[in-house]
Design an enzyme around this catalytic site. Structure first.
Site, PDB file in Angstrom:
ATOM      1  N   HIS A 113       0.894  -1.249   0.017  1.00 61.17           N
ATOM      2  CA  HIS A 113      -0.114  -0.098   0.129  1.00 61.17           C
ATOM      3  C   HIS A 113       0.902   1.158   0.075  1.00 61.17           C
ATOM      4  CE1 HIS A 113      -3.535   2.406   0.680  1.00 61.17           C
ATOM      5  NE2 HIS A 113      -2.920   3.023   1.416  1.00 61.17           N
ATOM      6  N   LEU A 148      -9.732  -3.372   5.220  1.00 65.98           N
ATOM      7  CA  LEU A 148      -8.956  -2.790   4.270  1.00 65.98           C
ATOM      8  C   LEU A 148      -7.766  -2.361   4.603  1.00 65.98           C
ATOM      9  CD1 LEU A 148      -9.274  -2.334   1.210  1.00 65.98           C
ATOM     10  CD2 LEU A 148     -10.102   0.017   1.634  1.00 65.98           C
TER      11      LEU A 148
HETATM   12  C1  GAR Z   1       1.494   0.867  -6.276  1.00 66.23           C
HETATM   13  O1  GAR Z   1       1.807   2.358  -5.958  1.00 66.23           O
HETATM   14  C2  GAR Z   1       0.813   0.129  -5.166  1.00 66.23           C
HETATM   15  O2  GAR Z   1       1.398   0.510  -3.998  1.00 66.23           O
HETATM   16  C3  GAR Z   1      -0.601   0.797  -5.365  1.00 66.23           C
HETATM   17  O3  GAR Z   1      -0.824   0.713  -6.755  1.00 66.23           O
HETATM   18  C4  GAR Z   1       0.389   0.920  -7.349  1.00 66.23           C
HETATM   19  C5  GAR Z   1       0.589  -0.309  -8.441  1.00 66.23           C
HETATM   20  O4  GAR Z   1       1.599  -0.087  -9.322  1.00 66.23           O
HETATM   21  N1  GAR Z   1      -1.332   0.062  -4.593  1.00 66.23           N
HETATM   22  C6  GAR Z   1      -2.694   0.332  -3.932  1.00 66.23           C
HETATM   23  O5  GAR Z   1      -2.866   1.528  -4.010  1.00 66.23           O
HETATM   24  C7  GAR Z   1      -3.552  -0.704  -3.262  1.00 66.23           C
HETATM   25  N2  GAR Z   1      -4.606  -0.039  -2.698  1.00 66.23           N
HETATM   26  P1  GAR Z   1       2.222  -1.251 -10.118  1.00 66.23           P
HETATM   27  O6  GAR Z   1       0.990  -1.725 -10.727  1.00 66.23           O
HETATM   28  O7  GAR Z   1       3.197  -0.316 -11.160  1.00 66.23           O
HETATM   29  O8  GAR Z   1       2.687  -2.054  -9.310  1.00 66.23           O
END
Ligand code: GAR
Length: 196
Positions: A113, A148
């Site tokens: 996260h 969550l």
């Molecule tokens: C990342 O920054 C991850 O931490 C975030 O989405 C991005 C995905 O990037 N996750 C969330 O926000 C989950 N709630 P990626 O597809 O390049 O790994």
């Protein structure tokens, strides 16, 4: 072999970081582990192309094809379980999971996260950190529980918030650290699991 299933919704850069670390650090030999499937809820997720090029099996379970979260999670579970996972790794998987799904993978389900939990669970973490005047931001790897973006913390990384940062600049700085801590945390968790 300890199978790792990675769930994505988009770019999949964290998934790619884990796949690359597994290869560079020879997880098959050292940890008896392999990434054997990448699952996306979106057919157009960029990360699927990367995974396929690495010779990793890919699956799509489109959430829009299911009337309820329970029905989607049941199909997702069936697809994941065919891979007999030791770990299920959420890497930018942007779906809220049902308590039944979380319970099914209790202790085997990891998430990253983009905030220093317990601050800023949910969406728009970087803008919220900027709006709150935070001097530091970061990312958290945690075990998934029914609530969550909660659950026992496995790793965190901290970055400074710099003058002039907007949400995109801060997100990019945090993402660099995500790519470092997520493979480390997955490897540590694998090492803790009994051999399979
Ligand atoms: C990342 O920054 C991850 O931490 C975030 O989405 C991005 C995905 O990037 N996750 C969330 O926000 C989950 N709630 P990626 O597809 O390049 O790994």
């Amino acid at each position: 072999m300890k199978n790792i299933v990675i769930l994505i919704s988009g770019t999949g850069s964290n998934m790619a970081a884990i796949v690359n670390a597994a290869r560079r650090q020879r997880w098959e030999d050292r940890l008896g582990a392999q990434v054997n499937c990448v699952v996306s809820n979106r057919a157009d997720a960029g990360g699927l192309v990367f995974a396929a090029r690495q010779g990793i099996a890919t699956e799509v379970v489109d959430h829009k094809a299911f009337a309820t979260r329970e029905a989607f999670d049941a199909e997702l579970t069936a697809v994941i379980d065919r891979c007999q996972p030791a770990l299920v790794v959420l890497a930018g998987f942007m779906r809220i999971l049902t308590p039944g799904f979380v319970q099914h993978y209790d202790g085997r389900l990891l998430n990253i996260h983009p905030s220093l939990l317990p601050a800023f669970p949910g969406l728009h973490t970087h803008q919220r950190a900027l709006d709150a005047g935070c001097r530091f931001a970061g990312a958290t790897v945690h075990l998934v529980t029914a609530q969550l973006d909660h659950g026992p913390i496995l790793a965190q990384a901290v970055v400074p918030v710099l003058p002039g940062d907007d949400a995109d600049a801060l997100a990019a700085r945090v993402l660099t650290q995500e790519h470092r801590i997520y493979p480390e945390a997955v490897a540590r968790r694998l090492a803790e699991l009994p051999a399979q």
